[in-house]
Design an enzyme around this catalytic site. Structure first.
Site, PDB file in Angstrom:
ATOM      1  N   ASP A 181       0.914  -1.141   0.000  1.00 51.23           N
ATOM      2  CA  ASP A 181       0.000   0.000   0.000  1.00 51.23           C
ATOM      3  C   ASP A 181       0.952   1.189   0.000  1.00 51.23           C
ATOM      4  OD1 ASP A 181      -1.396   2.298   0.898  1.00 51.23           O
ATOM      5  OD2 ASP A 181      -2.995   0.994   1.602  1.00 51.23           O
ATOM      6  N   HIS A 182       1.088   1.860  -1.112  1.00 45.01           N
ATOM      7  CA  HIS A 182       2.206   2.812  -1.212  1.00 45.01           C
ATOM      8  C   HIS A 182       2.054   3.975  -0.229  1.00 45.01           C
ATOM      9  CE1 HIS A 182      -0.365   5.200  -3.905  1.00 45.01           C
ATOM     10  NE2 HIS A 182       0.470   6.199  -3.732  1.00 45.01           N
ATOM     11  N   HIS A 244      -5.676   2.939   1.135  1.00 46.59           N
ATOM     12  CA  HIS A 244      -4.972   4.123   1.646  1.00 46.59           C
ATOM     13  C   HIS A 244      -5.717   4.819   2.783  1.00 46.59           C
ATOM     14  CE1 HIS A 244      -2.865   3.229  -1.938  1.00 46.59           C
ATOM     15  NE2 HIS A 244      -3.533   3.994  -2.759  1.00 46.59           N
TER      16      HIS A 244
END
Ligand code: BG6
Length: 494
Positions: A181-182, A244
């Site tokens: 999950d950047h 996010h």
């Protein structure tokens, strides 16, 4: 300290993510000495390409997207030597056998102790088949560690996520799976723990006695660009909220972990997800959740088309490009504190911000009777501006006792000399050194899907609640009304 040497396999090496994020991240890591000389990168995709062509692709991507320049020819040449390309049909195990043979040669050439990092920048339906072929092609027998790094989306709902996880776990152990999950790679998201747990200013106040509400906004100015095909099936709920948004919420809300160790932190995050108040039925969803879709509009002088007119989007699509919600974390710390979250495409600014609104001091006679005192705010700027500011009240000069809100600011992205690493640099480095904190564990993913599925289910009953908003605006006004019901408003972002 540099990560241990490994062969990196980049599936999807001719794709957009590799070009924009992965090659530049590898170069930055190399430049900073976080990759020693004992590594190799194998680019994999169906398209035929020579090693030289591939290295040119990598070079061009670095020139365009990397925060470091590739102007030191000697350094670039040394870096490029580690890159090689192989065209691969991922449905054919013979190719994987060939890949295994090449890998053993790379081990020899670069003195790599059999470590394998498989990075799948691919559509999720390919994760299972690729994993099976990695196993059947002998790639997991090299004697070193093996790790699988995968991009979102991890499934479409809980059921498909379970199925996918079932496939992966036939080949890899949970601790070998690194789900990206950047947002967890972003400096300011990582900073939340420091802000919360290293400051006497905030730590004692971080609960329902002192916090009135929390606001998380992730606004984008872009539309769906060329991703209409993917996005129209996904929508903001699956594209942003499931991952996010919920990740940021859990880090804001979690209890202090016993140690800053991966499992301790992830345990606390899962507890938050388990404490989310579920929506029991469609009515509850519609009372607390807003979905919107952008229609024609404008940003500055640029006029913008509506979502339904975008390429590869169904002209009658009811997919949401805006998601907003009031959610509650039903536990001892947060009972009674609403968390307002919103994310959308084609909003007026690109920004991610978290606002903590504190409760006011008790009403008192000191300041002008009847006049509202502005609440104290702590604002965490995640992206693209990075920093923190607090808003508090001070006396307006020249008056007896009028108040005015003032701000104190730490702007991380304005500091000369701070060149913040990109999220992907951090994540690739972490995966290469076996640090899993910033990746999502299976129980986090499944809890998040369980929460999101209830919303998706309610949306299937009727789409009468889909609200249209002009591109370039702040999304449907009904979301503001939800805050107003509780006596709150969104604090301006940026
Ligand atoms: C991705 C989504 O995960 O995050 C995109 O798929 C979105 O739709 C992007 O644009 C936003 O990331 P960032 O880092 O630009 O805020």
């Amino acid at each position: 300290q540099a990560a241990e040497g490994a062969v990196f396999y980049l599936f999807g090496a001719t794709g957009d993510l590799a070009k924009r994020k992965l090659f530049p991240a590898l170069f930055s890591l190399y430049k900073e000495g976080k990759l020693a000389e004992n590594f190799a990168v194998v680019g994999l995709a169906r398209r035929p390409r020579t090693d030289d062509q591939f290295r040119t692709d990598v070079y061009e991507s670095i020139v365009e997207f990397c925060r470091y320049k590739a102007d030191d020819a000697a350094l670039w040449n040394k870096f490029a030597e580690h890159f090689t390309y192989m065209s691969l049909d991922i449905n054919n195990v013979d190719g994987f056998r060939e890949l295994n043979k090449r890998s053993l040669e790379l081990d020899q050439k670069f003195n790599i102790p059999g470590n394998r990092l498989f990075y799948l920048a691919l559509a999720p339906e390919l994760f299972g088949p690729v994993s099976f072929n990695l196993r059947d092609g002998g790639l997991l027998e090299s004697g070193g560690w093996k790790r699988l790094v995968i991009e979102k989306p991890f499934g479409y709902d809980l059921e498909t996520a379970r199925k996918l996880n079932g496939q992966l776990s036939q080949v890899f152990k949970e601790e070998e799976i690194y789900r990206i999950d950047h947002y967890l790679g972003k400096e300011m998201v990582q900073n939340i723990e420091a802000i919360r747990f290293a400051n006497a200013f905030f730590e004692p106040l971080w609960n329902n006695k002192h916090i009135a509400n929390v606001q998380i906004s992730l606004a984008e100015t872009v539309g769906v660009e060329d991703r209409g095909g993917y996005y129209d099936k996904s929508g903001a709920l699956r594209d942003m909220m499931q991952n996010h948004m919920l990740q940021m919420l859990t880090i804001i809300a979690m209890e202090p972990p016993s140690r800053l160790q991966p499992e301790d932190i992830r345990d606390e995050k899962v507890k938050v997800l388990r404490s989310l108040r579920p929506f029991k039925n469609g009515e509850e969803v519609r009372a607390n959740v807003v979905r919107g879709q952008y229609s024609e509009g404008s940003l500055g002088t640029k006029s913008l088309t509506g979502y339904r007119q975008e390429d590869s989007v169904n002209p009658e699509s009811v997919t949401e490009t805006y998601f907003g919600a009031r959610v509650h974390v039903d536990n001892f710390r947060w009972a009674g504190v609403p968390f307002y979250i919103r994310t959308g495409k084609r909003l007026p600014v690109k920004t991610t911000e978290i606002v903590i609104e504190f409760k006011n001091v008790p009403e008192n006679v000191l300041f002008r009777a009847g006049e509202e005192v502005n609440p104290n705010l702590l604002v965490i700027r995640v992206n693209p501006m990075e920093g923190i500011y607090i808003k508090f009240n001070a006396k307006r000069p020249g008056t007896d006792n009028d108040l005015q809100p003032v701000a104190m600011e730490f702007c991380q992205s304005c500091q000369i000399g701070i060149n913040t690493p990109e999220a992907y640099e951090r994540l690739i480095f972490d995966a290469a050194r076996g640090e899993s904190t910033r990746f999502t564990r299976w129980d986090e993913v499944s809890q998040a899907w369980a929460f999101v599925d209830e919303i998706a289910k309610a949306w299937k009953e009727t789409d009468s609640d889909l609200a249209f908003y002009p591109a370039g605006s702040w999304g449907p006004e009904v979301m503001d009304q939800i805050l107003a019901q509780d006596g709150f408003n969104w604090w301006p972002v940026n």
